[in-house]
Design a protein around this motif. Structure first.
Motif, PDB file in Angstrom:
ATOM      1  N   ALA A 176       0.835  -1.201   0.000  1.00  0.00           N
ATOM      2  CA  ALA A 176       0.000   0.000   0.000  1.00  0.00           C
ATOM      3  C   ALA A 176       0.868   1.249   0.000  1.00  0.00           C
ATOM      4  O   ALA A 176       0.445   2.315  -0.455  1.00  0.00           O
ATOM      5  CB  ALA A 176      -0.922   0.001   1.215  1.00  0.00           C
ATOM      6  N   THR A 177       2.083   1.123   0.539  1.00  0.00           N
ATOM      7  CA  THR A 177       3.079   2.194   0.503  1.00  0.00           C
ATOM      8  C   THR A 177       4.360   1.604  -0.075  1.00  0.00           C
ATOM      9  O   THR A 177       4.560   0.387  -0.035  1.00  0.00           O
ATOM     10  CB  THR A 177       3.359   2.759   1.906  1.00  0.00           C
ATOM     11  N   PRO A 178       5.256   2.417  -0.607  1.00  0.00           N
ATOM     12  CA  PRO A 178       6.481   1.886  -1.240  1.00  0.00           C
ATOM     13  C   PRO A 178       7.515   1.444  -0.208  1.00  0.00           C
ATOM     14  O   PRO A 178       8.594   2.018  -0.082  1.00  0.00           O
ATOM     15  CB  PRO A 178       6.980   3.066  -2.072  1.00  0.00           C
ATOM     16  N   ASN A 200      11.302  -7.424   1.921  1.00  0.00           N
ATOM     17  CA  ASN A 200      12.379  -8.151   2.595  1.00  0.00           C
ATOM     18  C   ASN A 200      11.827  -9.209   3.552  1.00  0.00           C
ATOM     19  O   ASN A 200      12.341 -10.327   3.624  1.00  0.00           O
ATOM     20  CB  ASN A 200      13.278  -7.177   3.359  1.00  0.00           C
ATOM     21  N   ARG A 201      10.769  -8.849   4.284  1.00  0.00           N
ATOM     22  CA  ARG A 201      10.156  -9.801   5.201  1.00  0.00           C
ATOM     23  C   ARG A 201       9.556 -10.981   4.430  1.00  0.00           C
ATOM     24  O   ARG A 201       9.653 -12.132   4.870  1.00  0.00           O
ATOM     25  CB  ARG A 201       9.077  -9.089   6.017  1.00  0.00           C
ATOM     26  N   ALA A 202       8.947 -10.694   3.299  1.00  0.00           N
ATOM     27  CA  ALA A 202       8.381 -11.763   2.482  1.00  0.00           C
ATOM     28  C   ALA A 202       9.467 -12.695   1.958  1.00  0.00           C
ATOM     29  O   ALA A 202       9.268 -13.914   1.879  1.00  0.00           O
ATOM     30  CB  ALA A 202       7.590 -11.171   1.324  1.00  0.00           C
ATOM     31  N   THR A 229      12.335   3.382  -6.914  1.00  0.00           N
ATOM     32  CA  THR A 229      12.255   2.138  -6.157  1.00  0.00           C
ATOM     33  C   THR A 229      11.594   2.350  -4.797  1.00  0.00           C
ATOM     34  O   THR A 229      11.371   3.480  -4.354  1.00  0.00           O
ATOM     35  CB  THR A 229      13.663   1.549  -5.933  1.00  0.00           C
ATOM     36  N   THR A 230      11.318   1.223  -4.128  1.00  0.00           N
ATOM     37  CA  THR A 230      10.772   1.276  -2.778  1.00  0.00           C
ATOM     38  C   THR A 230      11.823   1.814  -1.807  1.00  0.00           C
ATOM     39  O   THR A 230      13.016   1.837  -2.092  1.00  0.00           O
ATOM     40  CB  THR A 230      10.317  -0.114  -2.333  1.00  0.00           C
ATOM     41  N   LYS A 231      11.359   2.212  -0.622  1.00  0.00           N
ATOM     42  CA  LYS A 231      12.210   2.812   0.404  1.00  0.00           C
ATOM     43  C   LYS A 231      12.163   1.974   1.686  1.00  0.00           C
ATOM     44  O   LYS A 231      11.259   1.164   1.867  1.00  0.00           O
ATOM     45  CB  LYS A 231      11.740   4.242   0.722  1.00  0.00           C
ATOM     46  N   ARG A 232      13.110   2.218   2.575  1.00  0.00           N
ATOM     47  CA  ARG A 232      13.133   1.516   3.862  1.00  0.00           C
ATOM     48  C   ARG A 232      12.262   2.273   4.861  1.00  0.00           C
ATOM     49  O   ARG A 232      12.748   3.023   5.708  1.00  0.00           O
ATOM     50  CB  ARG A 232      14.565   1.398   4.373  1.00  0.00           C
ATOM     51  N   LEU A 233      10.962   2.022   4.787  1.00  0.00           N
ATOM     52  CA  LEU A 233      10.014   2.740   5.634  1.00  0.00           C
ATOM     53  C   LEU A 233       9.656   1.964   6.904  1.00  0.00           C
ATOM     54  O   LEU A 233       9.444   2.558   7.956  1.00  0.00           O
ATOM     55  CB  LEU A 233       8.739   3.040   4.831  1.00  0.00           C
ATOM     56  N   GLY A 234       9.520   0.645   6.767  1.00  0.00           N
ATOM     57  CA  GLY A 234       9.187  -0.178   7.927  1.00  0.00           C
ATOM     58  C   GLY A 234       7.772   0.026   8.428  1.00  0.00           C
ATOM     59  O   GLY A 234       7.505  -0.125   9.620  1.00  0.00           O
ATOM     60  N   THR A 235       6.837   0.333   7.527  1.00  0.00           N
ATOM     61  CA  THR A 235       5.481   0.665   7.962  1.00  0.00           C
ATOM     62  C   THR A 235       4.411  -0.253   7.384  1.00  0.00           C
ATOM     63  O   THR A 235       3.242  -0.123   7.745  1.00  0.00           O
ATOM     64  CB  THR A 235       5.136   2.104   7.530  1.00  0.00           C
ATOM     65  N   ALA A 236       4.762  -1.189   6.507  1.00  0.00           N
ATOM     66  CA  ALA A 236       3.728  -1.914   5.768  1.00  0.00           C
ATOM     67  C   ALA A 236       3.839  -3.424   5.914  1.00  0.00           C
ATOM     68  O   ALA A 236       3.508  -4.160   4.991  1.00  0.00           O
ATOM     69  CB  ALA A 236       3.800  -1.531   4.288  1.00  0.00           C
TER      70      ALA A 236
END
Length: 205
Positions: free
Chosen positions: A57-59, A65-67, A133-140
């Motif tokens: 839902a967010t980049p 990485n978790r997946a 690219t995606t970012k290291r947000l840690g929110t999703a």
């Protein structure tokens, strides 16, 4: 929760379809075919595996990485990129899928590092490429394992995902009728003779 016998049914379906041309299934099925906007980006003839899903839902790169950590051998990483602007998959991600003995990657959205993907030996399907690219947000992280929509098709963890140069097909191993696999196999066996007759000039009537 995994249904009793799920792994057995999935393995049986993959085995039943191993020598069936995917377009032949288009003669016996109507649902499960992803739209043609998602195309193969790497020169690998065929993909077959079990869906491991991520809905972005967010980049957020951390969700992917978790997946990857949870990806089982034979798994297909299937990512829905909400908004479709950011690439969740590139050289490092694909290397991780290969290291986990994954069967392929499907992205409803773009990917990046196209040359590295092409050299990876892994089937990768996406809508195109981008430098964003995606970012290291840690929110999703709640999107890991969630149902996703890819090419207009609903995909759930455990679904069977098949792909070739023509496109993608998603099947539920709990509802797919194995008789259809045999119907498709018979059609494949009959096709070479039919083509030979047409090429030999036999009247089409």
């Amino acid at each position: 929760m995994t249904e009793p016998g799920s792994d057995t049914r999935t393995a049986a379906l993959l085995a039943a379809l191993a020598d069936v041309e995917i377009p032949t299934l288009g003669h016996v099925l109507e649902e499960g075919f992803c739209d043609s906007g998602i195309r193969r980006l790497t020169p690998v003839p065929r993909m077959a595996g079990v869906a491991h899903t991520v809905r972005l839902a967010t980049p957020d790169a951390l969700a992917v990485n978790r997946a990857l950590v949870g990806l089982a051998p034979g798994g297909v990483l299937v990512v829905e990129v909400v908004g479709g602007a950011h690439a969740p998959v590139g050289a490092v991600t694909v290397a991780a899928v290969v290291a986990r003995a994954g069967a392929g990657v499907v992205v409803d959205g773009p990917v990046t590092d196209h040359s590295a993907l092409a050299e990876s030996g892994l089937p990768v399907y996406a809508r195109g490429t981008t430098c964003r690219t995606t970012k290291r947000l840690g929110t999703a992280l709640d999107g890991v394992g969630a149902p996703v929509t890819v090419g207009g098709v609903r995909v759930r963890g455990g679904d069977v995902v098949l792909g070739d140069e023509n496109g993608l097909l998603v099947l539920d191993p709990h509802t797919f009728d194995p008789v259809l696999a045999e119907d498709a196999r018979r059609s494949d066996r009959a096709e070479p003779e039919l083509l030979a007759r047409i090429r030999a000039g036999e009247p089409l009537e």
